[in-house]
Design an enzyme around this catalytic site. Structure first.
Site, PDB file in Angstrom:
ATOM      1  CG  ASP A  35     -34.965  92.242 -21.892  1.00 50.94           C
ATOM      2  OD1 ASP A  35     -33.854  91.728 -21.640  1.00 50.94           O
ATOM      3  OD2 ASP A  35     -35.904  91.592 -22.376  1.00 50.94           O
ATOM      4  CE  LYS A  57     -42.120  94.726 -19.523  1.00 50.57           C
ATOM      5  NZ  LYS A  57     -41.558  94.047 -20.672  1.00 50.57           N
ATOM      6  CG  MET A 172     -39.044  86.301 -14.263  1.00 48.94           C
ATOM      7  SD  MET A 172     -40.018  86.999 -15.620  1.00 48.94           S
ATOM      8  CE  MET A 172     -41.136  85.637 -16.021  1.00 48.94           C
TER       9      MET A 172
END
Length: 515
Positions: A35, A57, A172
Site C-alpha cells: 500500500d 488506499k 488517520m
C-alpha cells in the site's frame, strides 16, 4: 503445492525502520502486495522478476476493497507463490491483518504475521516527541481517527478515553481533527492541551504542525495540512522544541536520486541517510567484465608484460577492481609491476590501490585525467611505457596526451559499462509529483543512461519533468555531459569525491532553508 503468505509491517516510511525479518521476507517473495504507506525503496529488495501489486488506499478512494485484498492473498497462495503483504507501520494496529489472516486460515493457507514499527510511536519520535515522559505522561492510548463521526462515537467512549492516559495518539484523523479536539475538550481535556500533527513522518516530506486543542483545527485549515499524519495530544508535545532532531540534520527534507551502479552506491546512500536525506536508488549503469574474445586477448597480452611498464595509470576505482580481477583470472603476479610507478586519479582510487598493497604517487590537485598530467608531467619521458587499465567509455584525452609526450601507451578496456535499471513506476510517480529534489550523477554514462531509461519508460521528453530537480555532478566532465543533454546546470562538487558531492548537497539544502 500451496504457497505461504507473510503479513509484514513495513514500518512508518523510512526504509531502514523495517525489521530484519521483514526485509528477509521481501527478499524471498514471488509477489509483493503493498500500500502507499510502505516505502518504495523496500520494493527494490524483491528478487528480479518478482510481481508487485499496488492495493493502496487514498483518503478519497480505494484502489481495492479490503475483501478483494483478502481474496487476492488467498488466490496467489493457491497458485503456489510466496506472498508478502506489506503494510505501513505495524499490521496489527488498524491494519486489518486479522481479516486477512482469518480468510487465509479458513482456506488452509500457511501464514506468518511479522510485526513492524508502528507510526504511533516512531513518527512522533522523529518529530522530537517521546510519547511517554517521566514528567509528562506515563501511559499511552492509540486511537483510530479515520472513521466518520457517527462511527467514532460508537467505537470511542469519549468520556473514558479523554482522560484515560497521559498521551493520546490518533492515527488517520486529520480530516476529523475538529471533531476530535471538540470531543476531547467537551469531555474534560483543557483547551490549552498541546497538540501536534506529524505528516509523512520519517520521510523526506515530514512536516509538523503544533497547536492546542482550542486552535488546532484552525491551524490545520490555514496550513492546508493533509493526511497521512499522526496526531499527538498531551503535554509530551512540549518536548518537541527541545528534542527535535530530524529537522536539524543537514539533508532533512530532501529525497535524492542515486544513479550510480548498485555495487558502488552504498557509500553515497549511507552518507545521504546519515545526514537526514532520503536516498532513492535507481542504478542506471552496471559494470561487467568484457565479453569479446578480442578484448580478452588484448588484456591477457598486456598483463603478460607487467615488468616492461614504467607507469600504470588508474583513473577510477572500477579500473582498480577489474584490473585485479583480470590478474586473478590470468594468474598473473602483481610483483611484475615492481619497477612501475603507480598513478591514481584521486583519493578513492588511491585507497582502492592501498587496500591491495599498492601505494600511488602523489595525487593530482584536480581529480581528473588533466590533473594526472599536471602532477606527473615532468617525470613523463619519451620512450617510457604506460599501461592504462580503464573502462570502455573512458575519454581519449589521457592516452592521446601521453602519446604526444612520447610515451608508448597500452590501453586496455578492463570493464564495460552497460545500461541497467528496470522500469520503475514509483520513480515516475515521484518525478511527476515533484517529490524528487535532486539527482546525483557520478559519471557521464550515468547522465546519458538516466535519460535513456526515462525515455524507455515512456517519457519522450523528460527535460520538463526535471526542470525543478537539482542536478548534482561529481566533476566538470560529468556536468558538461548533463548540460549538453539539455539539463540545467546545478551543483558541482569542488573535488571529484563522494564526500565533496555530499557536502555540496548539504550547502544547497542549507541555502534553500534560509530563503
Amino acid at each position: 503445492m500451496v504457497g505461504k503468505v507473510y503479513l509484514v509491517g513495513a514500518g512508518p516510511g523510512d526504509a531502514k525502520l523495517i525489521t530484519i525479518k521483514g526485509m528477509e521476507c521481501i527478499k524471498k517473495a514471488d509477489v509483493l502486495v503493498y500500500d502507499r504507506l510502505a516505502s518504495p525503496r523496500l520494493l527494490k529488495w524483491m528478487p528480479p522478476g518478482g510481481e508487485k501489486i499496488y492495493v493502496g488506499k487514498l483518503p478519497d478512494r480505494h484502489t481495492m476493497k479490503q475483501e478483494e485484498i483478502n481474496q487476492l492473498l488467498v488466490d496467489l497462495a493457491l497458485q503456489g507463490k510466496t506472498v508478502v503483504r506489506l503494510k505501513g507501520g505495524d499490521p496489527t494496529i488498524f491494519g486489518r491483518v486479522g481479516e486477512e489472516a482469518e480468510l487465509l486460515r479458513r482456506n488452509g493457507i500457511s501464514y506468518e504475521i511479522v510485526p513492524g514499527i508502528t507510526s504511533a510511536i516512531s513518527v512522533p519520535a522523529y518529530a522530537g516527541i517521546p510519547v511517554t515522559h517521566r514528567d509528562y505522561a506515563s501511559s499511552l492510548s492509540i486511537i483510530t481517527g479515520h472513521e466518520s463521526p457517527d462511527k467514532l462515537d460508537r467505537s470511542i467512549h469519549w468520556d473514558k478515553v479523554t482522560n484515560a492516559t497521559g498521551t493520546l495518539v490518533f492515527l488517520m484523523g486529520v480530516a476529523k481533527i475538529g471533531y476530535i479536539s471538540g470531543n476531547l475538550i467537551k469531555h474534560g481535556r483543557p483547551p490549552e492541551t498541546p497538540v501536534a500533527l506529524v505528516r509523512w513522518g520519517t520521510r523526506a516530506e515530514q512536516e509538523t504542525l503544533v497547536g492546542t486543542l482550542a486552535d488546532i483545527e484552525e491551524k490545520v485549515k490555514a496550513a492546508n495540512f493533509e493526511s497521512p499524519a499522526v496526531i499527538v495530544v498531551g503535554d509530551v508535545v512540549k518536548q518537541r522544541e527541545e528534542l527535535k532532531w530530524a529537522e536539524e540534520l543537514p539533508l532533512f527534507g530532501k529525497r535524492i536520486l542515486v544513479t550510480r551502479a548498485r555495487s558502488q552506491a552504498s557509500e553515497l546512500v549511507d552518507r545521504i541517510e546519515e545526514l537526514g536525506g532520503e536516498p532513492y536508488e535507481f542504478p542506471v549503469i552496471e559494470t561487467i567484465m568484457p565479453e569479446s574474445v578480442e578484448k580478452r586477448q588484448a588484456i591477457a597480452s598486456a598483463l603478460t608484460k607487467l615488468p616492461e611498464y614504467d607507469w600504470v595509470f588508474f583513473t577510477s576505482v572500477n579500473g582498480v577492481e577489474f584490473f585485479f580481477r583480470h590478474l586473478a583470472e590470468l594468474k598473473a603476479d602483481i610483483r611484475g609491476l615492481s619497477r612501475a610507478r603507480i598513478a591514481a586519479v584521486g583519493p578513492a582510487t588511491a585507497e582502492a590501490l592501498a587496500q591491495r598493497g599498492l601505494v600511488a604517487e602523489e595525487l593530482p590537485a584536480r581529480f581528473q585525467a588533466e590533473g594526472l598530467i599536471e602532477a606527473h608531467g615532468d617525470r613523463l619521458l619519451p620512450g617510457q611505457k604506460a599501461l592504462l587499465p580503464r573502462g570502455d567509455l573512458a575519454r581519449d584525452w589521457l592516452p592521446q596526451k601521453l602519446t604526444e609526450l612520447g610515451l608508448a601507451v597500452t590501453e586496455i578496456d578492463t570493464y564495460e559499462t552497460i545500461v541497467t535499471g528496470e522500469d520503475d513506476i514509483e520513480l515516475m510517480k515521484l518525478l511527476e509529483e515533484g517529490r524528487i529534489h535532486a539527482v546525483t550523477f557520478t559519471s557521464s554514462s550515468t547522465v546519458r543512461n538516466f535519460l535513456d531509461i526515462l525515455n524507455r519508460m515512456g517519457l519522450t521528453d523528460p527535460l520538463p519533468l526535471l526542470e525543478n530537480v537539482k542536478m548534482a555532478c561529481i566533476g566538470p566532465i560529468t556536468q558538461q555531459t548533463a548540460v549538453e543533454a539539455g539539463l540545467t546546470p546545478g551543483l558541482l562538487a569542488e573535488e571529484a569525491t563522494i564526500d565533496s558531492l555530499v557536502n555540496e548537497l548539504c550547502r544547497w539544502n542549507e541555502q534553500t532553508r534560509n530563503r
